[in-house]
Write a protein that holds these residues in place. Structure first.
Motif, PDB file in Angstrom:
ATOM      1  N   ASP A  13      -6.486  -9.836  -1.272  1.00 31.09           N
ATOM      2  CA  ASP A  13      -7.573  -9.254  -0.708  1.00 31.09           C
ATOM      3  C   ASP A  13      -7.706  -7.757  -0.949  1.00 31.09           C
ATOM      4  O   ASP A  13      -8.814  -7.309  -1.126  1.00 31.09           O
ATOM      5  N   ALA A  14      -6.806  -7.038  -1.123  1.00 33.15           N
ATOM      6  CA  ALA A  14      -6.839  -5.629  -1.079  1.00 33.15           C
ATOM      7  C   ALA A  14      -7.243  -4.981  -2.768  1.00 33.15           C
ATOM      8  O   ALA A  14      -8.199  -4.445  -2.864  1.00 33.15           O
ATOM      9  N   LEU A  18     -10.512  -3.431  -3.559  1.00 28.54           N
ATOM     10  CA  LEU A  18     -10.577  -1.889  -4.321  1.00 28.54           C
ATOM     11  C   LEU A  18     -11.067  -2.532  -5.804  1.00 28.54           C
ATOM     12  O   LEU A  18     -11.372  -1.447  -6.507  1.00 28.54           O
ATOM     13  N   ARG A  42     -12.982 -10.146   6.544  1.00 25.73           N
ATOM     14  CA  ARG A  42     -11.534  -9.162   6.301  1.00 25.73           C
ATOM     15  C   ARG A  42     -11.832  -8.282   4.917  1.00 25.73           C
ATOM     16  O   ARG A  42     -11.398  -7.150   5.002  1.00 25.73           O
ATOM     17  N   ARG A  45     -13.993  -5.578   5.555  1.00 21.84           N
ATOM     18  CA  ARG A  45     -13.389  -4.193   6.088  1.00 21.84           C
ATOM     19  C   ARG A  45     -12.769  -3.686   5.260  1.00 21.84           C
ATOM     20  O   ARG A  45     -12.511  -2.230   5.448  1.00 21.84           O
ATOM     21  N   LEU A  46     -12.052  -4.104   4.420  1.00 29.77           N
ATOM     22  CA  LEU A  46     -10.979  -3.448   3.625  1.00 29.77           C
ATOM     23  C   LEU A  46     -11.682  -2.698   2.497  1.00 29.77           C
ATOM     24  O   LEU A  46     -11.294  -1.662   2.130  1.00 29.77           O
ATOM     25  N   ALA A  48     -13.988  -0.722   3.055  1.00 26.70           N
ATOM     26  CA  ALA A  48     -14.012   0.632   3.686  1.00 26.70           C
ATOM     27  C   ALA A  48     -12.959   1.500   2.969  1.00 26.70           C
ATOM     28  O   ALA A  48     -13.201   2.688   2.872  1.00 26.70           O
ATOM     29  N   VAL A  49     -11.768   1.097   2.806  1.00 24.90           N
ATOM     30  CA  VAL A  49     -10.710   1.940   2.278  1.00 24.90           C
ATOM     31  C   VAL A  49     -10.965   2.650   0.911  1.00 24.90           C
ATOM     32  O   VAL A  49     -10.982   3.548   0.706  1.00 24.90           O
ATOM     33  N   GLY A  52     -13.841   5.036   1.147  1.00 23.14           N
ATOM     34  CA  GLY A  52     -13.505   6.085   1.908  1.00 23.14           C
ATOM     35  C   GLY A  52     -12.652   7.167   0.836  1.00 23.14           C
ATOM     36  O   GLY A  52     -12.853   8.204   0.761  1.00 23.14           O
ATOM     37  N   PHE A 103     -22.331 -10.004   0.678  1.00 24.75           N
ATOM     38  CA  PHE A 103     -21.137  -9.537   1.552  1.00 24.75           C
ATOM     39  C   PHE A 103     -20.883  -7.902   1.520  1.00 24.75           C
ATOM     40  O   PHE A 103     -21.022  -7.382   0.491  1.00 24.75           O
ATOM     41  N   GLY A 104     -20.119  -7.747   2.429  1.00 20.47           N
ATOM     42  CA  GLY A 104     -20.101  -6.200   2.910  1.00 20.47           C
ATOM     43  C   GLY A 104     -19.354  -5.378   1.594  1.00 20.47           C
ATOM     44  O   GLY A 104     -18.556  -5.695   1.006  1.00 20.47           O
ATOM     45  N   GLY A 105     -19.727  -4.121   1.557  1.00 23.11           N
ATOM     46  CA  GLY A 105     -19.040  -3.069   0.827  1.00 23.11           C
ATOM     47  C   GLY A 105     -19.632  -3.073  -0.594  1.00 23.11           C
ATOM     48  O   GLY A 105     -19.939  -4.050  -1.297  1.00 23.11           O
ATOM     49  N   TRP A 106     -19.813  -1.818  -1.085  1.00 25.09           N
ATOM     50  CA  TRP A 106     -20.401  -1.611  -2.385  1.00 25.09           C
ATOM     51  C   TRP A 106     -19.429  -2.058  -3.455  1.00 25.09           C
ATOM     52  O   TRP A 106     -19.776  -2.638  -4.490  1.00 25.09           O
ATOM     53  N   THR A 107     -18.235  -1.594  -3.014  1.00 23.93           N
ATOM     54  CA  THR A 107     -17.116  -2.303  -4.420  1.00 23.93           C
ATOM     55  C   THR A 107     -17.310  -3.656  -4.657  1.00 23.93           C
ATOM     56  O   THR A 107     -17.471  -4.075  -5.807  1.00 23.93           O
TER      57      THR A 107
ATOM     58  N   ARG B  78     -26.520  -2.396   3.890  1.00 26.17           N
ATOM     59  CA  ARG B  78     -25.154  -2.546   3.359  1.00 26.17           C
ATOM     60  C   ARG B  78     -24.454  -1.176   3.032  1.00 26.17           C
ATOM     61  O   ARG B  78     -23.274  -1.318   2.823  1.00 26.17           O
ATOM     62  N   ALA B  87     -20.408   4.178  -5.736  1.00 30.39           N
ATOM     63  CA  ALA B  87     -19.828   2.801  -6.383  1.00 30.39           C
ATOM     64  C   ALA B  87     -20.342   2.581  -7.717  1.00 30.39           C
ATOM     65  O   ALA B  87     -19.559   2.315  -8.559  1.00 30.39           O
ATOM     66  N   VAL B 134     -10.050   8.793   6.564  1.00 26.97           N
ATOM     67  CA  VAL B 134      -9.448   8.479   5.390  1.00 26.97           C
ATOM     68  C   VAL B 134      -8.233   9.421   4.926  1.00 26.97           C
ATOM     69  O   VAL B 134      -7.304   9.282   4.666  1.00 26.97           O
ATOM     70  N   GLY B 153      -7.481   2.545  -6.370  1.00 23.58           N
ATOM     71  CA  GLY B 153      -8.830   2.713  -5.787  1.00 23.58           C
ATOM     72  C   GLY B 153      -9.565   3.741  -6.526  1.00 23.58           C
ATOM     73  O   GLY B 153     -10.786   3.585  -6.411  1.00 23.58           O
ATOM     74  N   ARG B 178      -1.312  -3.449  -1.572  1.00 24.12           N
ATOM     75  CA  ARG B 178      -1.874  -4.251  -0.538  1.00 24.12           C
ATOM     76  C   ARG B 178      -1.380  -3.450   0.969  1.00 24.12           C
ATOM     77  O   ARG B 178      -2.315  -3.313   1.786  1.00 24.12           O
ATOM     78  N   THR B 181      -3.316  -0.190   1.365  1.00 29.95           N
ATOM     79  CA  THR B 181      -4.843  -0.307   1.893  1.00 29.95           C
ATOM     80  C   THR B 181      -4.824  -0.920   3.254  1.00 29.95           C
ATOM     81  O   THR B 181      -5.832  -0.489   4.100  1.00 29.95           O
ATOM     82  N   VAL B 184      -4.066   1.931   5.851  1.00 28.01           N
ATOM     83  CA  VAL B 184      -5.210   2.928   5.899  1.00 28.01           C
ATOM     84  C   VAL B 184      -6.202   2.117   6.647  1.00 28.01           C
ATOM     85  O   VAL B 184      -7.021   2.908   7.592  1.00 28.01           O
ATOM     86  N   ARG B 185      -6.505   0.821   6.425  1.00 28.00           N
ATOM     87  CA  ARG B 185      -7.641   0.124   7.361  1.00 28.00           C
ATOM     88  C   ARG B 185      -7.229   0.468   8.748  1.00 28.00           C
ATOM     89  O   ARG B 185      -7.948   0.626   9.610  1.00 28.00           O
ATOM     90  N   LEU B 188      -7.566   3.787  10.241  1.00 30.82           N
ATOM     91  CA  LEU B 188      -9.131   4.122  10.543  1.00 30.82           C
ATOM     92  C   LEU B 188      -9.736   3.171  11.709  1.00 30.82           C
ATOM     93  O   LEU B 188     -10.103   4.114  12.508  1.00 30.82           O
ATOM     94  N   GLU B 189      -9.326   2.288  11.964  1.00 29.45           N
ATOM     95  CA  GLU B 189      -9.849   1.433  12.835  1.00 29.45           C
ATOM     96  C   GLU B 189      -9.281   1.926  14.375  1.00 29.45           C
ATOM     97  O   GLU B 189     -10.025   1.788  15.240  1.00 29.45           O
TER      98      GLU B 189
END
Ligand code: ZN
Lengths: 223, 194
Positions: A13-14, A18, A42, A45-46, A48-49, A52, A103-107, B78, B87, B134, B153, B178, B181, B184-185, B188-189
């Protein structure tokens, strides 16, 4: 959905979020996300890292002349003194759908570009556009932005004999109109944008009129 | 409608989204306003990844061309226009970097970048925006996780490339990426909830 597939996706997932998963694994992972809302949430949400991290990168002044080189590359300059050809580039539908995937996130969104079976759930929002037509000829384009309180933009080339200011009316399904404002013409050409002052999602078209009320051009947004 | 007579008068006040929509018209004034607002951002991302002014300029220009072609499908639900452009620039920069360099990233550049994303000078420590959250979160990571996170990243290195560069097994590199990441998440939360 749960079990083996989700377990496997959790390991990736990470890297997926990324945007560094190798192509084959990425395709597998994206196919799973298409079926599995929990994993999608999930990974979303990742992302966002990654987003960020990129937001921490320092800004930098581009070399002298960058701005004008970009404007030239986009075909927006130099502005000819005489009649200009009406100019507009439209995205190919396929490429457009790829960027708009669901789904979410530009990446993840940009990573998914080119991957198979990308869903496109969010193609409804954003920008509507239509041709401005006069006597059967396209003389410009009008855009209605449905987000952000509703904006309209237009550019028209009505010919050098045309005189402004041009008044813009937004037309609703029942035929009623809302005045959006007016703008001047320069050598028959004008472009303009303003808050729509009405719900642009409910607008079916637009009408441009001369100071004496003559209709100069009309537009119909397709559904 | 006073004050709305000409778009030129209101360009500076237009939201990022509104300006992006205007970009699609291809009009010089709107294009210039759009480029002017975002060029330092876009060029900064490209330069950070590529470390070369000429390559970064090419990537920054391609970014604006792509944004122009895709302006119609930008979806504000989005994320921000700035995030979207970032991005695009990042993806193009990584593609360019991959095509150009044999070694993924110079160790000195990596150290400098770690400094950039973890330093918390006084004035920044007080700020409480997303970027600073972040930054604080990355600064709290063990160094090997922060390095792995920056490699992946920012420089777009795969787990395999991180493993080779750090002289560790693939599984270790994957775990570092992993764990970093997720930490950090989580940080942040937990800050968002406070
Ligand atoms: Zn799942």
């Amino acid at each position: 959905m749960s079990g083996m597939e989700c377990e496997r996706l959790r390991e990736l997932d990470a890297e997926l979020a990324l945007g560094v998963l190798p192509a084959r694994e990425r395709a597998e992972a994206v196919a799973h996300l298409d079926r599995c809302p929990e994993c999608r949430e999930r990974v979303g949400r990742l992302t966002a890292v990654g987003d960020g991290l990129l937001a921490l990168l320092p800004r930098a002044e581009p070399p002298v002349g960058f701005e004008s080189r970009v404007v030239t590359a986009l075909g927006a300059a130099p502005v000819p003194k005489r009649r200009r050809r009406y100019r507009l580039r439209l995205a190919a539908a396929g490429a457009a759908a790829a960027v708009a995937c669901g789904f979410g996130g530009w990446t993840v969104a940009t990573v998914v570009e080119g991957a198979p079976a990308a869903t496109s759930q969010h193609t409804d929002g954003g920008l509507r556009e239509a041709a401005l037509v006069s006597a059967g000829h396209e003389v410009g384009r009008i855009y209605a932005h449905t987000g952000d309180g509703g904006w309209v933009y237009m550019s028209v080339d009505l010919g050098s004999h045309a005189r402004g200011p041009v008044r813009c009316l937004l037309v609703h399904a029942d035929g009623s109109t809302t005045p959006a404002g007016s703008f001047p013409l320069h050598d028959g050409y004008g472009y303009w944008g303003a808050p729509a002052g009405t719900d642009t999602a409910a607008v079916t078209g637009a009408r441009l009129t001369a100071p004496d009320g003559t209709v100069l051009a009309t537009a119909h947004f397709s559904e | 409608m006073p004050g709305m007579w000409r778009i030129g008068l209101s360009l500076g006040r237009m939201s990022d989204e509104a300006l992006l929509s205007g970009l699609a018209t291809g009009d010089p004034e709107l294009v210039v306003a759009f480029v002017r607002r975002f060029q330092r951002n876009v060029f900064g991302v490209a330069l950070a990844v590529l470390g070369d002014t000429q390559l970064a300029e090419d990537v920054a220009q391609q970014t604006f061309e792509r944004a122009w072609r895709h302006a119609q499908v930008y979806d504000p639900r989005r994320g921000s226009v700035r995030g979207w452009l970032t991005a695009i620039a990042h993806n193009l920069a990584i593609d360019t970097a991959r095509a150009r360099r044999a070694r993924p990233v110079d160790p000195e550049d990596l150290d400098a970048m770690l400094g950039v994303v973890t330093e918390t000078p006084e004035r920044r420590a007080l700020a409480d925006d997303d970027a600073e959250r972040v930054r604080r979160a990355v600064a709290q990571l063990p160094e090997e996780q922060a390095r792995a996170l920056v490699m992946a990243g920012i420089y777009g290195m795969t787990a395999r490339e991180v493993a080779d560069s750090e002289h560790v097994p693939l599984g270790t590199a994957k775990t570092r990426i992993r764990t970093g990441t997720l930490k950090v998440r989580t940080l942040l939360e937990s800050e968002e909830k406070r």
